[in-house]
Design a protein around this motif. Structure first.
Motif, PDB file in Angstrom:
ATOM      1  N   VAL A   1      13.293  -2.080  -5.090  1.00  0.00           N
ATOM      2  CA  VAL A   1      13.289  -0.656  -5.442  1.00  0.00           C
ATOM      3  C   VAL A   1      12.782   0.159  -4.265  1.00  0.00           C
ATOM      4  CG1 VAL A   1      12.335   1.106  -6.974  1.00  0.00           C
ATOM      5  CG2 VAL A   1      12.950  -1.135  -7.894  1.00  0.00           C
ATOM      6  N   THR A   2      13.457   1.259  -4.009  1.00  0.00           N
ATOM      7  CA  THR A   2      13.030   2.171  -2.958  1.00  0.00           C
ATOM      8  C   THR A   2      13.526   3.573  -3.296  1.00  0.00           C
ATOM      9  OG1 THR A   2      12.919   2.487  -0.553  1.00  0.00           O
ATOM     10  CG2 THR A   2      15.065   1.860  -1.470  1.00  0.00           C
ATOM     11  N   GLY A   3      13.274   4.532  -2.393  1.00  0.00           N
ATOM     12  CA  GLY A   3      13.751   5.891  -2.602  1.00  0.00           C
ATOM     13  C   GLY A   3      14.969   6.180  -1.749  1.00  0.00           C
ATOM     14  N   ALA A   4      15.564   7.336  -1.977  1.00  0.00           N
ATOM     15  CA  ALA A   4      16.738   7.742  -1.201  1.00  0.00           C
ATOM     16  C   ALA A   4      16.290   8.439   0.084  1.00  0.00           C
ATOM     17  CB  ALA A   4      17.610   8.678  -2.028  1.00  0.00           C
TER      18      ALA A   4
ATOM     19  N   TYR B   1       8.814   1.518  -1.000  1.00  0.00           N
ATOM     20  CA  TYR B   1       9.030   2.908  -0.592  1.00  0.00           C
ATOM     21  C   TYR B   1       8.634   3.117   0.862  1.00  0.00           C
ATOM     22  CZ  TYR B   1       9.925   4.113  -5.425  1.00  0.00           C
ATOM     23  OH  TYR B   1      10.469   4.173  -6.679  1.00  0.00           O
ATOM     24  N   SER B   2       7.663   2.362   1.327  1.00  0.00           N
ATOM     25  CA  SER B   2       7.181   2.571   2.692  1.00  0.00           C
ATOM     26  C   SER B   2       8.261   2.256   3.729  1.00  0.00           C
ATOM     27  CB  SER B   2       5.944   1.709   2.954  1.00  0.00           C
ATOM     28  OG  SER B   2       6.217   0.347   2.715  1.00  0.00           O
TER      29      SER B   2
ATOM     30  N   ARG C   1      15.478   0.309   6.170  1.00  0.00           N
ATOM     31  CA  ARG C   1      14.690  -0.687   6.929  1.00  0.00           C
ATOM     32  C   ARG C   1      14.343  -1.893   6.062  1.00  0.00           C
ATOM     33  NH1 ARG C   1       9.565   1.967   9.131  1.00  0.00           N
ATOM     34  NH2 ARG C   1       9.689   3.177   7.189  1.00  0.00           N
ATOM     35  N   LEU C   2      15.264  -2.285   5.223  1.00  0.00           N
ATOM     36  CA  LEU C   2      14.999  -3.345   4.253  1.00  0.00           C
ATOM     37  C   LEU C   2      15.573  -4.707   4.643  1.00  0.00           C
ATOM     38  CD1 LEU C   2      15.714  -1.385   0.929  1.00  0.00           C
ATOM     39  CD2 LEU C   2      13.468  -2.013   1.846  1.00  0.00           C
ATOM     40  N   GLN C   3      16.236  -4.781   5.784  1.00  0.00           N
ATOM     41  CA  GLN C   3      16.940  -6.025   6.100  1.00  0.00           C
ATOM     42  C   GLN C   3      16.024  -7.248   6.095  1.00  0.00           C
ATOM     43  OE1 GLN C   3      17.221  -3.169   7.683  1.00  0.00           O
ATOM     44  NE2 GLN C   3      19.324  -2.724   8.320  1.00  0.00           N
ATOM     45  N   ASN C   4      14.915  -7.185   6.828  1.00  0.00           N
ATOM     46  CA  ASN C   4      14.002  -8.330   6.871  1.00  0.00           C
ATOM     47  C   ASN C   4      13.379  -8.593   5.506  1.00  0.00           C
ATOM     48  OD1 ASN C   4      14.479  -8.784   9.580  1.00  0.00           O
ATOM     49  ND2 ASN C   4      12.742  -7.543  10.269  1.00  0.00           N
ATOM     50  N   GLU C   5      13.097  -7.523   4.766  1.00  0.00           N
ATOM     51  CA  GLU C   5      12.497  -7.675   3.446  1.00  0.00           C
ATOM     52  C   GLU C   5      13.482  -8.339   2.485  1.00  0.00           C
ATOM     53  OE1 GLU C   5       8.826  -6.799   1.246  1.00  0.00           O
ATOM     54  OE2 GLU C   5       9.485  -7.345   3.250  1.00  0.00           O
TER      55      GLU C   5
ATOM     56  N   LYS D   1       0.838  -1.195   0.000  1.00  0.00           N
ATOM     57  CA  LYS D   1       0.000   0.000   0.000  1.00  0.00           C
ATOM     58  C   LYS D   1       0.879   1.253   0.000  1.00  0.00           C
ATOM     59  CE  LYS D   1      -3.852  -2.142   2.442  1.00  0.00           C
ATOM     60  NZ  LYS D   1      -4.669  -2.156   3.670  1.00  0.00           N
ATOM     61  N   VAL D   2       0.460   2.352  -0.649  1.00  0.00           N
ATOM     62  CA  VAL D   2      -0.889   2.612  -1.099  1.00  0.00           C
ATOM     63  C   VAL D   2      -1.094   2.328  -2.586  1.00  0.00           C
ATOM     64  CG1 VAL D   2      -1.305   4.356   0.661  1.00  0.00           C
ATOM     65  CG2 VAL D   2      -0.307   5.052  -1.531  1.00  0.00           C
TER      66      VAL D   2
END
Length: 341
Positions: A163-166, A140-141, A146-150, A106-107
């Motif tokens: 993919v995420t933002g800076a 992005y959320s 905070r991507l370690q678990n993901e 989401k969203v």
């Protein structure tokens, strides 16, 4: 014209010129010294021509081979279908010439949350039943820190792109921008250690109102990348809508790009518009000409993912009413791109 055809053409030139061509072999006396000399001279004159023809043919065949070898590797973004169920989206992946899916939370979509609800085993079975791979997760959320678990979740599915933002200050330029990008890259290093462990590449999108937004910020990021596990997700939507400038930028960024969004600005994606105007974000509908951009991707031998993409208004709805209509529109955009590769 192939080399053999061109060679015959050269031989015909000689035959058409009786002053240089040798006489028929059917003469009782055979070939005279004079005739032999003429033939040898003609061959010497023809040699540079044949060499030129050979080189030209070889180049043409090489270029044709390279053209045939380059193609875009498509992913299907689940966000294009809004909050549609994964069971309904999954059969659409192969319909758009993709081997895998990019799931969004989401969203924009809610497919990542759907995975948590159904459980990993059920999700794995759903992927397998449609011969689809999880190739990307957009997050992005969570942001870049905070991507370690993901990433560990991605590893369990053999997913290698996220993919995420800076993160960092916005609206900078010059030395301040360079310094801020350097700080961001330094802050990413502990997270890149996990990315290396899980074999995930984190792709940072050039997003509006972000540290990584402008061409300069992208170039600084590409120059400072400390690992192949940090890369760029290239979004034309967020850049000045000049395809030649984008093409130049792509050549400068080179193999630092791992995701390409076939997505243009059109009339934007933040105000509700008539559907035909909203769809101007799609390739082949708005004013942006993708041919120079695709030529640049070909020049850098781009091997990353490509998504035919747009954002609807409001977020969370499909870009068109039915699943079939969404898939057809993605395929229309894909056809436009493939004609220009």
């Amino acid at each position: 014209m192939r080399l053999t055809e061109l060679t015959r053409a050269g031989e015909n030139i000689l035959m058409a010129n009786p002053t240089q061509a040798s006489p028929p072999l059917s003469r009782r006396e055979g070939i005279s010294r004079r005739d032999c000399g003429i033939a040898m001279g003609a061959t010497a004159l023809l040699a540079p021509f044949l060499s030129m023809v050979s080189d030209s043919a070889a180049r043409a065949e090489s270029e044709s081979s390279e053209s045939a070898a380059f193609s875009l590797r498509y992913l299907l973004s689940s966000a294009m279908y809004g909050y549609t169920s994964l069971s309904e989206i999954m059969p659409e992946v192969q319909k758009i010439g993709a081997s895998g899916i990019d799931i969004w939370p989401k969203v924009h979509g809610n497919q990542r949350e759907q995975v948590d609800e159904m459980g990993e085993q059920a999700f794995r079975e759903l992927l397998d039943s449609h011969d689809v791979s999880l190739h990307c997760i957009t997050q992005y959320s969570l942001g870049p820190f905070r991507l370690q678990n993901e990433m560990r979740f991605a590893q369990r599915f053999g997913c290698h792109t996220m993919v995420t933002g800076a993160s960092g200050p916005k609206g900078l330029a010059g030395s301040e921008l360079k310094s801020a990008v350097a700080k961001f890259v330094e802050a990413m290093k502990p997270h890149l250690a996990v990315a290396e462990e899980t074999e995930v590449t984190i792709a940072i999108e050039n997003h509006s109102n972000s540290l990584i937004e402008s061409p300069d910020s992208l170039k600084w990021l590409a120059e400072m990348l400390p690992s192949k596990h940090l890369s760029i997700a290239f979004a034309p939507y967020h850049l000045e809508q000049d395809s030649e400038q984008m093409a130049t930028l792509i050549r400068e960024l080179g193999n630092s790009i791992s995701m390409f969004y076939a997505w243009q600005h059109g009339k934007g994606c933040h105000v509700k518009l008539p559907k035909e105007e909203e769809l101007l974000q799609m390739p082949g509908r708005g004013e942006l000409e993708f041919a120079p951009i695709l030529a640049a991707l070909k020049a850098i031998k781009y091997q990353g993912w490509t998504e035919v993409f747009m954002h609807p208004v409001p977020r969370g709805v499909p870009i068109l009413e039915s699943t079939a209509e969404v898939t057809n529109e993605i395929n229309r955009g894909r056809g436009y791109l493939d004609e220009r590769v």
